[in-house]
Design a protein around this motif. Sequence first.
Motif, mmCIF file in Angstrom:
data_model
loop_
_atom_site.group_PDB
_atom_site.id
_atom_site.type_symbol
_atom_site.label_atom_id
_atom_site.label_comp_id
_atom_site.label_asym_id
_atom_site.label_seq_id
_atom_site.Cartn_x
_atom_site.Cartn_y
_atom_site.Cartn_z
ATOM 1 N N PHE A 1 1.447 15.687 -4.950
ATOM 2 C CA PHE A 1 2.274 14.592 -5.450
ATOM 3 C C PHE A 1 3.513 14.394 -4.582
ATOM 4 C CE2 PHE A 1 5.765 13.024 -8.078
ATOM 5 C CZ PHE A 1 5.229 11.812 -8.476
ATOM 6 N N ILE A 2 4.187 15.483 -4.248
ATOM 7 C CA ILE A 2 5.412 15.393 -3.425
ATOM 8 C C ILE A 2 5.087 14.843 -2.042
ATOM 9 C CG2 ILE A 2 7.197 16.771 -2.278
ATOM 10 C CD1 ILE A 2 7.212 18.535 -4.850
ATOM 11 N N ILE A 3 4.032 15.353 -1.422
ATOM 12 C CA ILE A 3 3.633 14.858 -0.093
ATOM 13 C C ILE A 3 3.243 13.386 -0.160
ATOM 14 C CG2 ILE A 3 1.919 15.073 1.747
ATOM 15 C CD1 ILE A 3 1.914 18.133 1.107
ATOM 16 N N HIS A 4 2.528 13.005 -1.224
ATOM 17 C CA HIS A 4 2.130 11.605 -1.426
ATOM 18 C C HIS A 4 3.373 10.703 -1.433
ATOM 19 C CE1 HIS A 4 -0.380 8.374 -3.315
ATOM 20 N NE2 HIS A 4 0.811 8.013 -3.776
ATOM 21 N N GLU A 5 4.363 11.065 -2.218
ATOM 22 C CA GLU A 5 5.578 10.244 -2.318
ATOM 23 C C GLU A 5 6.378 10.262 -1.022
ATOM 24 O OE1 GLU A 5 5.936 8.150 -4.736
ATOM 25 O OE2 GLU A 5 4.245 8.993 -5.823
ATOM 26 N N LEU A 6 6.435 11.400 -0.340
ATOM 27 C CA LEU A 6 7.146 11.473 0.940
ATOM 28 C C LEU A 6 6.488 10.578 1.992
ATOM 29 C CD1 LEU A 6 8.092 15.254 1.183
ATOM 30 C CD2 LEU A 6 9.630 13.312 0.831
ATOM 31 N N LEU A 7 5.174 10.488 1.985
ATOM 32 C CA LEU A 7 4.484 9.595 2.921
ATOM 33 C C LEU A 7 4.851 8.136 2.667
ATOM 34 C CD1 LEU A 7 0.988 11.319 3.089
ATOM 35 C CD2 LEU A 7 2.650 11.111 4.960
ATOM 36 N N HIS A 8 5.003 7.773 1.390
ATOM 37 C CA HIS A 8 5.488 6.427 1.073
ATOM 38 C C HIS A 8 6.888 6.232 1.654
ATOM 39 C CE1 HIS A 8 2.411 4.786 -1.512
ATOM 40 N NE2 HIS A 8 2.527 5.741 -2.424
ATOM 41 N N LEU A 9 7.766 7.195 1.427
ATOM 42 C CA LEU A 9 9.159 7.073 1.859
ATOM 43 C C LEU A 9 9.293 7.005 3.375
ATOM 44 C CD1 LEU A 9 10.967 9.467 -0.630
ATOM 45 C CD2 LEU A 9 11.005 6.979 -0.603
ATOM 46 N N ILE A 10 8.445 7.726 4.102
ATOM 47 C CA ILE A 10 8.513 7.722 5.564
ATOM 48 C C ILE A 10 8.330 6.309 6.117
ATOM 49 C CG2 ILE A 10 7.194 8.413 7.624
ATOM 50 C CD1 ILE A 10 6.786 11.146 6.238
ATOM 51 N N VAL A 11 7.463 5.532 5.487
ATOM 52 C CA VAL A 11 7.156 4.186 5.980
ATOM 53 C C VAL A 11 8.349 3.249 5.810
ATOM 54 C CG1 VAL A 11 5.637 2.176 5.696
ATOM 55 C CG2 VAL A 11 4.704 4.480 5.552
ATOM 56 N N ILE A 12 9.110 3.376 4.743
ATOM 57 C CA ILE A 12 10.187 2.417 4.479
ATOM 58 C C ILE A 12 11.580 2.991 4.698
ATOM 59 C CG2 ILE A 12 8.861 0.959 2.928
ATOM 60 C CD1 ILE A 12 10.204 2.412 0.587
ATOM 61 N N TYR A 13 11.657 4.246 5.133
ATOM 62 C CA TYR A 13 12.944 4.857 5.417
ATOM 63 C C TYR A 13 13.635 4.061 6.526
ATOM 64 C CZ TYR A 13 16.367 8.399 6.685
ATOM 65 O OH TYR A 13 17.538 9.055 6.953
ATOM 66 N N LYS A 14 14.891 3.799 6.386
ATOM 67 C CA LYS A 14 15.728 3.050 7.336
ATOM 68 C C LYS A 14 15.455 1.547 7.352
ATOM 69 C CE LYS A 14 16.729 6.758 10.552
ATOM 70 N NZ LYS A 14 16.744 7.187 11.947
ATOM 71 N N VAL A 15 14.588 1.048 6.488
ATOM 72 C CA VAL A 15 14.303 -0.384 6.465
ATOM 73 C C VAL A 15 15.201 -1.091 5.460
ATOM 74 C CG1 VAL A 15 12.546 -2.129 6.023
ATOM 75 C CG2 VAL A 15 11.930 -0.034 7.194
ATOM 76 N N GLY A 16 15.487 -0.432 4.352
ATOM 77 C CA GLY A 16 16.314 -1.026 3.320
ATOM 78 C C GLY A 16 16.592 -0.005 2.237
ATOM 79 N N ASP A 17 17.292 -0.429 1.208
ATOM 80 C CA ASP A 17 17.575 0.466 0.091
ATOM 81 C C ASP A 17 16.271 0.851 -0.593
ATOM 82 O OD1 ASP A 17 20.245 0.249 0.613
ATOM 83 O OD2 ASP A 17 20.619 -1.265 -0.920
ATOM 84 N N ILE A 18 16.246 2.070 -1.132
ATOM 85 C CA ILE A 18 15.048 2.583 -1.787
ATOM 86 C C ILE A 18 15.431 3.067 -3.182
ATOM 87 C CG2 ILE A 18 13.223 4.313 -1.724
ATOM 88 C CD1 ILE A 18 13.693 4.436 1.350
ATOM 89 N N SER A 19 14.630 2.686 -4.160
ATOM 90 C CA SER A 19 14.827 3.147 -5.533
ATOM 91 C C SER A 19 13.602 3.935 -5.965
ATOM 92 C CB SER A 19 15.028 1.959 -6.473
ATOM 93 O OG SER A 19 14.969 2.379 -7.815
ATOM 94 N N ILE A 20 13.839 5.132 -6.491
ATOM 95 C CA ILE A 20 12.761 5.942 -7.052
ATOM 96 C C ILE A 20 13.010 6.017 -8.554
ATOM 97 C CG2 ILE A 20 11.628 8.181 -7.062
ATOM 98 C CD1 ILE A 20 12.740 8.595 -4.218
ATOM 99 N N THR A 21 12.130 5.399 -9.324
ATOM 100 C CA THR A 21 12.259 5.392 -10.779
ATOM 101 C C THR A 21 10.938 5.826 -11.382
ATOM 102 O OG1 THR A 21 11.666 3.058 -10.868
ATOM 103 C CG2 THR A 21 14.015 3.570 -10.818
ATOM 104 N N HIS A 22 10.902 5.911 -12.678
ATOM 105 C CA HIS A 22 9.642 6.263 -13.331
ATOM 106 C C HIS A 22 9.448 5.442 -14.593
ATOM 107 C CE1 HIS A 22 11.005 8.588 -16.878
ATOM 108 N NE2 HIS A 22 12.067 8.798 -16.131
ATOM 109 N N SER A 23 8.192 5.347 -14.976
ATOM 110 C CA SER A 23 7.816 4.707 -16.219
ATOM 111 C C SER A 23 6.762 5.612 -16.837
ATOM 112 C CB SER A 23 7.260 3.314 -15.950
ATOM 113 O OG SER A 23 6.741 2.756 -17.124
#
Length: 173
Positions: free
Chosen positions: A68-90
């Motif tokens: 799960f952590i690696i999955h989410e980090l792979l998402h973050l790597i793609v958009i890091y430095k592109v804009g603000d990032i929000s991590i929330t949950h539902s």
Amino acid sequence: MLYFMKPLPDSKIDTTDWNPFIKNEWFRNHFMYFVYCLQAMLLIFSIIFGVWRFSNIFIKVGLFICIFIIHELLHLIVIYKVGDISITHSGIFFWITSGAVLKKLRFFVFMFLPFIVLTIIPAIICGFLSGELKDTAAYVMWINAMIAGSDIINSALIAIKPNNSLFYRGYYK
């Protein structure tokens, strides 16, 4: 900036230029039911293929958390430095939202990279392994496929959008 467990600040979207990512209101309102059905099907297939029989519960839970952590980090790597990032949950689902306008290819990679790295590659590797390593790779593959349920559906939706599309917070143009 990274917002953890807080939504991004509100921004106005001109709906004359931007279309909802999922145009059909019924599908948009029932999107998560499709995700749940896909995840349930993947769970049933993983049980049929005997993925859950390897090792003990502590190793499975630890491996699940790592996946799960690696999955989410792979998402973050793609958009890091592109804009603000929000991590929330539902509920039990985590959502990563970017405040950046993403081109179609980058948004597709954002959605599909964890599936490629943690499902497709382990599936290929399974053909060359045996024993405990094969069981572990199969577990990683099936667990990530279940985690990536909404990513899989979103990737298909991104693929059918026009080539020069731009994506921003649930809208595209």
